[in-house]
Design a protein around this motif. Structure first.
Motif, short mmCIF file in Angstrom:
data_model
loop_
_atom_site.label_atom_id
_atom_site.label_comp_id
_atom_site.label_asym_id
_atom_site.label_seq_id
_atom_site.Cartn_x
_atom_site.Cartn_y
_atom_site.Cartn_z
N ILE A 112 16.92 14.52 11.69
CA ILE A 112 15.46 14.61 11.70
C ILE A 112 15.00 14.82 10.27
CG2 ILE A 112 13.47 16.00 12.39
CD1 ILE A 112 14.94 16.72 14.93
N ARG A 113 14.03 14.01 9.85
CA ARG A 113 13.38 14.24 8.55
C ARG A 113 12.07 14.98 8.81
NH1 ARG A 113 8.54 13.34 5.86
NH2 ARG A 113 8.48 11.13 6.44
N VAL A 114 11.95 16.16 8.22
CA VAL A 114 10.75 16.96 8.48
C VAL A 114 9.62 16.54 7.55
CG1 VAL A 114 12.20 18.89 9.23
CG2 VAL A 114 11.31 18.85 6.88
N PRO A 115 8.38 16.81 7.93
CA PRO A 115 7.24 16.40 7.10
C PRO A 115 7.09 17.27 5.85
CG PRO A 115 6.47 17.60 9.02
CD PRO A 115 7.94 17.38 9.22
N THR A 116 6.44 16.70 4.86
CA THR A 116 6.04 17.45 3.67
C THR A 116 4.74 18.20 3.99
OG1 THR A 116 4.94 15.42 2.96
CG2 THR A 116 7.12 15.88 2.03
N PRO A 117 4.28 19.10 3.09
CA PRO A 117 3.08 19.89 3.39
C PRO A 117 1.81 19.07 3.64
CG PRO A 117 4.33 20.93 1.64
CD PRO A 117 4.97 19.60 1.89
N VAL A 150 0.84 -1.20 0.00
CA VAL A 150 0.00 0.00 0.00
C VAL A 150 0.88 1.25 0.00
CG1 VAL A 150 -1.80 1.30 1.20
CG2 VAL A 150 -1.81 -1.21 1.26
N SER A 151 0.72 2.07 -1.03
CA SER A 151 1.36 3.38 -1.01
C SER A 151 0.47 4.34 -0.25
CB SER A 151 1.56 3.89 -2.44
OG SER A 151 1.93 5.26 -2.43
N PRO A 152 1.05 5.19 0.58
CA PRO A 152 0.22 6.16 1.33
C PRO A 152 -0.29 7.30 0.47
CG PRO A 152 2.53 6.52 1.81
CD PRO A 152 2.47 5.28 0.96
N ILE A 153 0.11 7.38 -0.78
CA ILE A 153 -0.18 8.58 -1.57
C ILE A 153 -1.67 8.78 -1.82
CG2 ILE A 153 0.05 7.48 -3.87
CD1 ILE A 153 1.60 10.05 -4.70
N ASN A 154 -2.43 7.69 -2.01
CA ASN A 154 -3.86 7.87 -2.27
C ASN A 154 -4.58 8.39 -1.03
OD1 ASN A 154 -3.82 7.19 -4.94
ND2 ASN A 154 -4.64 5.13 -4.68
N ALA A 155 -4.26 7.86 0.14
CA ALA A 155 -4.88 8.36 1.36
C ALA A 155 -4.53 9.83 1.57
CB ALA A 155 -4.43 7.52 2.56
N GLN A 156 -3.31 10.19 1.25
CA GLN A 156 -2.90 11.58 1.40
C GLN A 156 -3.64 12.50 0.43
OE1 GLN A 156 1.28 10.91 0.92
NE2 GLN A 156 1.51 10.07 2.97
N ASN A 157 -3.88 12.02 -0.79
CA ASN A 157 -4.63 12.83 -1.74
C ASN A 157 -6.10 12.92 -1.37
OD1 ASN A 157 -2.62 13.78 -3.45
ND2 ASN A 157 -2.65 11.96 -4.74
N ARG A 158 -6.66 11.87 -0.78
CA ARG A 158 -8.03 11.96 -0.30
C ARG A 158 -8.15 13.06 0.77
NH1 ARG A 158 -7.44 6.18 -0.20
NH2 ARG A 158 -8.52 5.26 -2.01
N SER A 171 3.74 15.36 -0.36
CA SER A 171 3.23 14.49 0.69
C SER A 171 4.24 13.41 1.02
CB SER A 171 1.90 13.85 0.27
OG SER A 171 2.09 13.01 -0.86
N ASP A 172 4.02 12.76 2.17
CA ASP A 172 4.93 11.71 2.64
C ASP A 172 4.61 10.38 1.95
OD1 ASP A 172 5.91 13.65 4.31
OD2 ASP A 172 5.48 12.59 6.17
#
Length: 421
Positions: free
Chosen positions: A356-361, A101-109, A331-332
């Motif tokens: 530290i890896r910072v988050p994307t928008p 599962v890629s997280p990209i679809n949940a992030q786009n939702r 997105s992450d």
């Protein structure tokens, strides 16, 4: 545009799938930009005529949501490049590490919902549709959804902020492919929001994130901190051709220049605690081409190793901490999780760096408000002088120029939101 109310040919609604390559584009009489609204058909670099859009279309990259989706997704992404399944299977393991599962679809939702709510609050109150280039929900289905809802003028928001073939023109080509495949090319009018790399909503989200990471590291006693601004590597030939032709922005073209400019703004705006020295570098990740093909460098892992080696060989003070800021991404998604959280963080630990890896928008309110401003910018026909941009390069253009973001490895294909080459 013909004004027809129903498509006469094409991929039926619900059929899904990545469409075949379009061989031609549909133009309104006298237009120089295919599928464009009346305000953009003439090819103005900046469109200053107001346009009443019916909906916003969030155009994503796409990703698998089950193990059985991984290989079909990767074949879509690499279609026409002749990459064997054996090589794709190696990449597939990154997805299987996360259960396929890629997280990209949940992030786009989440982004779609947040943007629609923001537009309802601040205007214009437009529905936000969503379609992907490479996997379900496919762009072709999103166009059918728009048509069936009675929408005829769409403003497209691509989930990529920078100028290059893979981050801009390929999205525009896929839009042309989908319009042709659905038979909606002479029914729907489609404009695309400009590359928004230096819009305050995008940049300020990284300023906040980097400043928070620096403060956290300073609280741990770290006094020499290097910020690594990370983005996706691309072939150097594509980088050289990125952006509108005729503007000399250096060997990395608009793509590299835009990232460097964003990094400078983030550094200028980041508050630094007393006694902390802060520097930065632009690094790249996720290279996927053959070894014989030059891509933008340095790779983030190589650069981390070089920092440690150079300090050891020269005796110079080395950083005692790293901040990894993925400014090339919205997105992450999986490449951020695998290439940065896994590989780059491991490399940092191997060389003794606190990191530290910072988050994307993602769906950060500041970023979402910025996207809503970009929608209003086009709907109002805002003049260039009134558009928000934080670097000397922007605001970027609305309608791409001929030969913009050329791909040297393939001939030009039809693309929307640009003057045909």
């Amino acid at each position: 545009m013909s004004g027809a109310s129903q498509p006469t040919v094409g991929l039926r609604a619900g059929a899904g799938g990545k469409p075949p390559r379009a061989t031609e584009a549909t133009y309104a009489p006298g237009a120089v930009v295919p599928a464009a609204t009346a305000a953009a058909r003439g090819g103005a670099t900046y469109v200053t005529e107001p346009t009443s859009y019916d909906a916003v279309l969030l155009l994503g990259f796409g990703g698998p949501e089950a193990s059985e989706d991984v290989m079909p997704f990767l074949r879509n992404v690499t279609a026409g490049r002749g990459i064997p399944d054996e090589r794709l299977a190696e990449v597939a393991e990154h997805y299987h590490h996360f259960g396929g599962v890629s997280p990209i679809n949940a992030q786009n939702r989440a982004l779609r919902q947040a943007l629609e709510e923001e537009l309802a609050r601040t205007g214009p109150a437009l529905p936000v549709l969503w379609g992907n280039r490479n996997f379900a929900p496919y762009l072709t289905d999103a166009l059918h959804e728009a048509h069936e809802a009675g929408h005829r003028r769409l403003l497209v928001l691509a989930t990529s902020a920078y100028s290059s073939y893979s981050s801009c023109r390929q999205y525009r080509e896929d839009l042309a492919d989908a319009l042709a495949a659905t038979g909606l090319a002479d029914v729907l009018e489609v404009d695309k929001i400009r590359s928004f790399f230096d819009h305050p909503g995008f940049v300020e989200s990284f300023v906040t994130a980097v400043e928070g990471a620096v403060a956290e590291l300073a609280g741990r006693g770290r006094r020499r901190i290097t910020v690594l601004f990370a983005t996706h590597s691309i072939p150097t030939g594509d980088a050289e051709r990125s952006g509108a032709p005729g503007r000399d922005l250096g060997p990395g073209g608009a793509y590299e220049a835009q990232h460097l400019a964003v990094g400078r703004v983030v550094m200028e705006r980041t508050g630094v605690p007393d006694g902390v020295a802060l520097d930065s570098a632009l690094v790249y990740q996720s290279r996927s081409g053959p070894p014989s093909q030059p891509w933008l460098e340095p790779d983030i892992n190589d650069h981390i190793a070089d920092i440690a080696r150079d300090a050891q060989e020269t005796g110079a003070d080395r950083p005692d901490a790293l901040v990894i800021a993925p400014i090339g991404f919205l997105s992450d998604h999986l490449e951020v999780l695998w290439d940065l959280d896994n590989e780059a963080m491991e490399t940092a630990a191997e060389h003794g760096f606190d990191a530290i890896r910072v988050p994307t928008p993602g769906a950060d309110p500041t970023f979402v408000a910025g996207l809503a401003d970009l929608v209003r910018e086009r709907a109002e026909g805002r003049p260039r002088s009134q558009r928000a941009a934080l670097t000397e390069l922007g605001p970027d253009i609305d309608v791409c120029r001929p030969e913009c973001c050329a791909n040297a490895r393939r001939p030009f294909a039809p693309a929307v939101a640009g003057v045909a080459p």
